[in-house]
Design a protein around this motif. Structure first.
Motif, PDB file in Angstrom:
ATOM      1  N   ARG A  42       6.574  -3.227 -12.362  1.00 51.86           N
ATOM      2  CA  ARG A  42       5.554  -2.192 -12.535  1.00 51.86           C
ATOM      3  C   ARG A  42       6.018  -0.876 -11.929  1.00 51.86           C
ATOM      4  N   ALA A  43       6.606  -0.962 -10.738  1.00 53.69           N
ATOM      5  CA  ALA A  43       7.077   0.255 -10.077  1.00 53.69           C
ATOM      6  C   ALA A  43       8.146   0.941 -10.914  1.00 53.69           C
ATOM      7  N   GLN A  45       8.385   0.902 -14.041  1.00 56.84           N
ATOM      8  CA  GLN A  45       7.738   1.515 -15.188  1.00 56.84           C
ATOM      9  C   GLN A  45       6.907   2.725 -14.778  1.00 56.84           C
ATOM     10  N   GLY A  46       6.640   2.846 -13.488  1.00 53.85           N
ATOM     11  CA  GLY A  46       5.835   3.959 -13.011  1.00 53.85           C
ATOM     12  C   GLY A  46       4.365   3.801 -13.304  1.00 53.85           C
ATOM     13  N   SER A  68       1.125   2.334  -2.150  1.00 52.93           N
ATOM     14  CA  SER A  68       1.221   1.760  -3.501  1.00 52.93           C
ATOM     15  C   SER A  68       0.280   2.463  -4.456  1.00 52.93           C
ATOM     16  N   TYR A  72       1.799   4.638  -7.466  1.00 55.10           N
ATOM     17  CA  TYR A  72       1.865   3.875  -8.711  1.00 55.10           C
ATOM     18  C   TYR A  72       0.554   3.695  -9.466  1.00 55.10           C
ATOM     19  N   SER A  74      -2.053   4.218 -11.919  1.00 54.57           N
ATOM     20  CA  SER A  74      -2.288   5.067 -13.094  1.00 54.57           C
ATOM     21  C   SER A  74      -3.746   5.493 -13.223  1.00 54.57           C
ATOM     22  N   GLY A 143       4.887   7.344 -10.113  1.00 50.60           N
ATOM     23  CA  GLY A 143       5.994   6.400 -10.140  1.00 50.60           C
ATOM     24  C   GLY A 143       7.358   7.004  -9.897  1.00 50.60           C
ATOM     25  N   SER A 144       7.433   8.309  -9.638  1.00 53.64           N
ATOM     26  CA  SER A 144       8.733   8.956  -9.445  1.00 53.64           C
ATOM     27  C   SER A 144       9.059   9.092  -7.960  1.00 53.64           C
TER      28      SER A 144
END
Length: 170
Positions: A42-43, A45-46, A68, A72, A74, A143-144
């Motif tokens: 998941r991380a 994938q962001g 987290s 991450y 969304s 996620g960046s």
């Protein structure tokens, strides 16, 4: 006392690796490893989905849970929420300061750090334990690496005693 016999070699045990590495681990450890792989996927994938935060402010979170969600999540569940974190103070080379916790999966030997950069409050001494109340300030793309470490606008910083267990569990 029986003397060891050295005239013949010790029997060799047939060592055959398990077909799947997780098969050799207890079930609970295998689940932890699988969860870690899923978190890493998941991380990478962001993206991330997290359960809703409890109602009311401030919300008590571990430093790891806050980081987290900040990096991450969304759904941006931290947006506009007041949170309360407890950890020890660390300082960066650039004058920044952080609330930090050690995160363990198994034992202290595998500990990693989670940290949150604080803004809007004077920095306490290094290694002081504090509880910080504040509001998340988004930064960077979800996620960046630009989203790390997450930022918290501190509204209150209060010195506290070191907890009996200073580690957060993964």
């Amino acid at each position: 006392m029986v003397a060891a016999r050295h005239d013949r070699p010790a029997p060799r045990l047939a060592a055959r690796p398990p077909r799947h590495r997780a098969a050799a681990l207890p079930a609970a450890r295998a689940r932890l490893l699988q969860r870690g792989r899923e978190d890493a996927r998941r991380a990478a994938q962001g993206v991330g989905t997290f359960p809703p935060l409890p109602s009311g402010d401030p919300v008590d979170l571990s430093v790891a849970a806050f980081t987290s969600r900040a990096v991450y999540d969304s759904d941006r569940s931290l947006k506009g929420r007041t949170v309360r974190l407890t950890g020890f103070v660390t300082h960066g080379d650039d004058g920044a300061w952080y609330i930090t916790r050690l995160l363990v999966s198994c034992c202290a030997a595998d500990a990693t750090t989670s940290k949150v950069e604080l803004r809007g409050a004077d920095a306490p001494a290094t290694d002081a334990w504090v509880t910080v109340t504040g509001i998340w300030r988004p930064k960077g793309r979800l996620g960046s690496s630009a989203a790390w470490p997450p930022l918290l606008d501190a509204k209150e910083v209060r010195g506290v005693e070191e907890p009996s267990n200073p580690y957060e569990q993964r």
